[in-house]
Design a protein around this motif. Structure first.
Motif, PDB file in Angstrom:
ATOM      1  N   GLN A   1      -6.309 -24.344  -4.636  1.00 22.49           N
ATOM      2  CA  GLN A   1      -7.572 -23.865  -4.117  1.00 22.49           C
ATOM      3  C   GLN A   1      -7.360 -23.046  -2.848  1.00 22.49           C
ATOM      4  O   GLN A   1      -7.906 -21.965  -2.700  1.00 22.49           O
ATOM      5  N   ALA A   2      -6.570 -23.590  -1.927  1.00 25.59           N
ATOM      6  CA  ALA A   2      -6.302 -22.885  -0.668  1.00 25.59           C
ATOM      7  C   ALA A   2      -5.515 -21.602  -0.937  1.00 25.59           C
ATOM      8  O   ALA A   2      -5.742 -20.580  -0.278  1.00 25.59           O
ATOM      9  N   PHE A   3      -4.625 -21.678  -1.906  1.00 29.42           N
ATOM     10  CA  PHE A   3      -3.843 -20.497  -2.277  1.00 29.42           C
ATOM     11  C   PHE A   3      -4.758 -19.389  -2.781  1.00 29.42           C
ATOM     12  O   PHE A   3      -4.608 -18.223  -2.395  1.00 29.42           O
ATOM     13  N   GLU A   4      -5.697 -19.737  -3.625  1.00 24.98           N
ATOM     14  CA  GLU A   4      -6.644 -18.747  -4.156  1.00 24.98           C
ATOM     15  C   GLU A   4      -7.490 -18.142  -3.039  1.00 24.98           C
ATOM     16  O   GLU A   4      -7.759 -16.936  -3.043  1.00 24.98           O
ATOM     17  N   GLU A   5      -7.915 -18.977  -2.087  1.00 28.32           N
ATOM     18  CA  GLU A   5      -8.700 -18.467  -0.969  1.00 28.32           C
ATOM     19  C   GLU A   5      -7.887 -17.508  -0.102  1.00 28.32           C
ATOM     20  O   GLU A   5      -8.401 -16.486   0.358  1.00 28.32           O
ATOM     21  N   ASP A   6      -6.607 -17.826   0.102  1.00 28.27           N
ATOM     22  CA  ASP A   6      -5.733 -16.942   0.876  1.00 28.27           C
ATOM     23  C   ASP A   6      -5.542 -15.606   0.166  1.00 28.27           C
ATOM     24  O   ASP A   6      -5.593 -14.548   0.800  1.00 28.27           O
ATOM     25  N   ILE A   7      -5.339 -15.670  -1.133  1.00 30.19           N
ATOM     26  CA  ILE A   7      -5.173 -14.432  -1.908  1.00 30.19           C
ATOM     27  C   ILE A   7      -6.460 -13.616  -1.868  1.00 30.19           C
ATOM     28  O   ILE A   7      -6.432 -12.399  -1.685  1.00 30.19           O
ATOM     29  N   THR A   8      -7.587 -14.282  -2.030  1.00 32.16           N
ATOM     30  CA  THR A   8      -8.876 -13.587  -1.999  1.00 32.16           C
ATOM     31  C   THR A   8      -9.087 -12.900  -0.663  1.00 32.16           C
ATOM     32  O   THR A   8      -9.500 -11.736  -0.604  1.00 32.16           O
ATOM     33  N   SER A   9      -8.805 -13.589   0.437  1.00 30.03           N
ATOM     34  CA  SER A   9      -8.988 -12.965   1.756  1.00 30.03           C
ATOM     35  C   SER A   9      -8.006 -11.812   1.951  1.00 30.03           C
ATOM     36  O   SER A   9      -8.350 -10.801   2.568  1.00 30.03           O
ATOM     37  N   THR A  10      -6.810 -11.912   1.397  1.00 31.15           N
ATOM     38  CA  THR A  10      -5.835 -10.820   1.476  1.00 31.15           C
ATOM     39  C   THR A  10      -6.311  -9.621   0.669  1.00 31.15           C
ATOM     40  O   THR A  10      -6.178  -8.479   1.114  1.00 31.15           O
TER      41      THR A  10
END
Length: 154
Positions: free
Chosen positions: A1-10
């Motif tokens: 979940q956190a990984f997806e959020e980091d990718i989304t913000s990137t």
């Protein structure tokens, strides 16, 4: 979940660099679509994935026409620059790998992968070679039990 959020913000940060006037609506679309793309649930990604799989499967079954594998003439001595065959546009002494790559590029281009057709064709050729080698090395051990089971009605 956190990984997806980091990718989304990137992705959003990259979009802002590429388009400084990125609107709120466009940002919402990126926020909602990025996780779907990463999970393979995006319809465009699904379409491209299906096309890629179809082309790879078709190429795994591909074999050159009989006339393409027979040399048009016998020659001895030093080989000069390849002559063009009048009918196919390929060199008269094209290898099966060359024929495979030409056909693979054509198929990838017709399915919408023109930009990556050379790389995809090369990967597909290597995959075919690996599968063929595995079958040569391990084919008897894999196929014999399957065939015997089929013959015995299992």
């Amino acid at each position: 979940q956190a990984f997806e959020e980091d990718i989304t913000s990137t992705v959003i940060a990259l979009a802002r660099v590429l388009k400084p006037t990125l609107g709120d609506e466009e940002e919402k679309v990126l926020k909602s679509r990025t996780p779907k793309v990463m999970q393979g649930e995006d319809p465009v990604v699904k379409l491209l994935d299906n096309r890629m799989r179809i082309v790879f499967c078709e190429l795994m079954e591909w074999s050159p026409e009989h006339s393409q594998t027979i040399p048009t003439q016998m020659s001895t001595g030093r080989r000069m620059a390849p002559r063009q065959s009048s009918s196919s546009g390929l060199a008269a002494s094209a290898s099966i790998s060359d024929l495979f790559l030409t056909e693979a590029k054509r198929r990838f281009m017709t399915r919408g992968f023109a930009f990556y057709s050379a790389e995809l064709s090369d990967v597909c050729l290597k995959a075919t070679k690996v599968i063929n080698l595995a079958f040569i090395v391990y084919g008897k051990d894999l196929m014999e039990p399957i065939m015997m089971g089929a013959l015995q009605g299992q």
